[in-house]
Design an enzyme around this catalytic site. Structure first.
Site, PDB file in Angstrom:
ATOM      1  N   HIS A  57      -2.550   1.431   6.869  1.00 56.94           N
ATOM      2  CA  HIS A  57      -2.935   1.301   5.453  1.00 56.94           C
ATOM      3  C   HIS A  57      -3.090   2.700   4.867  1.00 56.94           C
ATOM      4  O   HIS A  57      -3.444   3.648   5.574  1.00 56.94           O
ATOM      5  CB  HIS A  57      -4.238   0.514   5.301  1.00 56.94           C
ATOM      6  CG  HIS A  57      -4.578   0.193   3.881  1.00 56.94           C
ATOM      7  ND1 HIS A  57      -3.824  -0.652   3.094  1.00 56.94           N
ATOM      8  CD2 HIS A  57      -5.592   0.629   3.076  1.00 56.94           C
ATOM      9  CE1 HIS A  57      -4.357  -0.741   1.892  1.00 56.94           C
ATOM     10  NE2 HIS A  57      -5.432   0.032   1.852  1.00 56.94           N
ATOM     11  N   CYS A  75       0.821  -1.222   0.000  1.00 55.13           N
ATOM     12  CA  CYS A  75       0.000   0.000   0.000  1.00 55.13           C
ATOM     13  C   CYS A  75       0.855   1.271   0.000  1.00 55.13           C
ATOM     14  O   CYS A  75       0.633   2.171  -0.814  1.00 55.13           O
ATOM     15  CB  CYS A  75      -0.964  -0.017   1.180  1.00 55.13           C
ATOM     16  SG  CYS A  75      -0.188   0.127   2.815  1.00 55.13           S
ATOM     17  N   HIS A 105      -5.799   1.878  -4.441  1.00 60.60           N
ATOM     18  CA  HIS A 105      -4.882   1.353  -3.426  1.00 60.60           C
ATOM     19  C   HIS A 105      -4.486  -0.089  -3.741  1.00 60.60           C
ATOM     20  O   HIS A 105      -5.103  -0.768  -4.559  1.00 60.60           O
ATOM     21  CB  HIS A 105      -5.520   1.430  -2.025  1.00 60.60           C
ATOM     22  CG  HIS A 105      -6.735   0.569  -1.828  1.00 60.60           C
ATOM     23  ND1 HIS A 105      -7.042  -0.024  -0.634  1.00 60.60           N
ATOM     24  CD2 HIS A 105      -7.732   0.192  -2.684  1.00 60.60           C
ATOM     25  CE1 HIS A 105      -8.161  -0.711  -0.741  1.00 60.60           C
ATOM     26  NE2 HIS A 105      -8.601  -0.588  -1.971  1.00 60.60           N
TER      27      HIS A 105
END
Length: 371
Positions: free
Chosen positions: A331, A283, A343
């Site tokens: 994240h 990520c 993402h």
């Protein structure tokens, strides 16, 4: 990511698709409250395992950055030490040469030399030469002493830097093993599920995200005029004209537009923990590389991106901003506009567009806020 885990997740995706196709009532009974409760608990367990793995991955990434910087520092100190040692060798040679010249020029005292000289002026001139040699030798010895001290200090720093590098390398290895253990736990849980259970899990997760997205939009937390980000094809309308139709404050900056364009060109590429492209990403690898492509370096990890970049309210989000998730910032995604983000979700999945409420939102940051 093992092939086994990838096959399990692919099976889940196929099963989930099949579960959405209408079937005769006798073939697929409606899930009751007890079954929903079981799936909810299972999803909570799976999300916890994924989050723990992602947290371990970001810790690993932070150590990787430190280790990379430490390698560069060790190399810099080694080069500097080599230059100083060469200078030390030259200084020693120069000091020795000047010492020999002075010794050869001072066989008798200057007073006796003046008395015996046929040319007193020559003797005086020679005395000046001898004096200059003495001063040069003193300066050479001074430089030699300073260079020796510098060489000793650089050698000490080089040894300390190498020790730090070895310590970081060992920590890096342990953290890598920790990530692998946590991913093994995810694989073990998925391996214990039947295709039907996997399909129910995928469907329940999708419904949960849709519900969270609608509640977020309805709350006004994203401002006015945004869609719910739940269109049939989340890729529609995203491209060079992404900012068209949005309020001025919602349009991307030039750099933000380039960062988002980079991220969108990675759609479909696999997630891989610790990866920074170009074939796979995690990520924060995706977000850091996207902004680097736009000419704005940002920290490598999601925690550092949250800690060090300027924050912006969700109501002022513009495409290219980074949306950070979970209380521990484990994240991160790039805001794509209209309530969506791009993402790298988690192991076994590919880079994609998702509703912004795909995970609990911590906040947002803007890498080019001061540019």
């Amino acid at each position: 990511m093992s092939g086994r885990l990838l096959r399990l997740i692919c099976t889940a995706a196929v099963a989930a698709h099949a579960a959405l196709v209408p079937a005769p009532a006798a073939a697929a009974p409606e899930p009751g409250p007890g079954r929903d409760r079981g799936v909810a608990e299972l999803l909570t367990d799976l999300q916890r395992l994924y989050r723990e793995a992602e947290k371990a991955t970001e810790t690993y990434n932070a150590t990787e950055e430190k280790l990379r910087a430490q390698r560069a520092e060790v190399e810099r100190l080694d080069r500097a030490l080599s230059r100083v040692r060469l200078s030390l060798h030259d200084s020693r040679r120069a000091a020795g040469r000047l010492a020999r010249q002075q010794y050869q020029s001072t066989g008798i005292s200057p007073y006796v030399r003046l008395l015996l000289a046929g040319d007193p002026q020559h003797a005086v001139d020679q005395g000046h030469v001898i004096g200059r040699l003495a001063r040069e030798r003193a300066e050479a010895v001074g430089r030699l002493t300073g260079t020796e001290r510098k060489a000793d200090e650089l050698a000490r720093k080089a040894r300390a830097a190498l020790d730090t590098r070895l310590t970081l390398a060992e920590r890096h290895r342990r953290q890598r093993d920790d990530v692998r253990r946590r991913l093994d736990a995810v694989e073990a849980l998925l391996a214990s599920l039947t295709p039907g259970r996997l399909a129910a899990l995928a469907e329940f997760e999708e419904r949960s995200v849709e519900k969270a997205q609608r509640e977020l939009v309805a709350s006004g937390a994203l401002g006015d005029g945004l869609g719910d980000g739940l269109g049939d094809d989340p890729g529609d309308g995203l491209g060079d004209d992404l900012g068209d139709g949005l309020d001025d404050d919602a349009k991307p900056s030039g750099r933000g537009d380039r960062a988002l364009d980079y991220a969108l060109r990675q759609l479909g590429k696999p997630y891989e923990w610790g990866a920074e492209g170009p074939r796979t990403y995690d990520c924060s690898g995706l977000t850091s590389e996207a902004w680097a492509a736009a000419g704005v370096p940002v920290p490598r990890t999601s925690q550092e991106q949250w800690a060090r970049l300027p924050r912006v309210p969700l109501t002022e989000l513009r495409p290219g901003d980074l949306v950070v998730y979970h209380p521990d910032a484990t994240h991160v995604a790039l805001y794509a506009g209209d309530g969506q983000v791009v993402h790298a979700p988690r192991p076994g999945e590919r880079i994609k567009l998702s509703p912004i409420a795909n995970n609990p939102i911590l906040g947002a940051v803007r890498p080019d806020a001061e540019r």
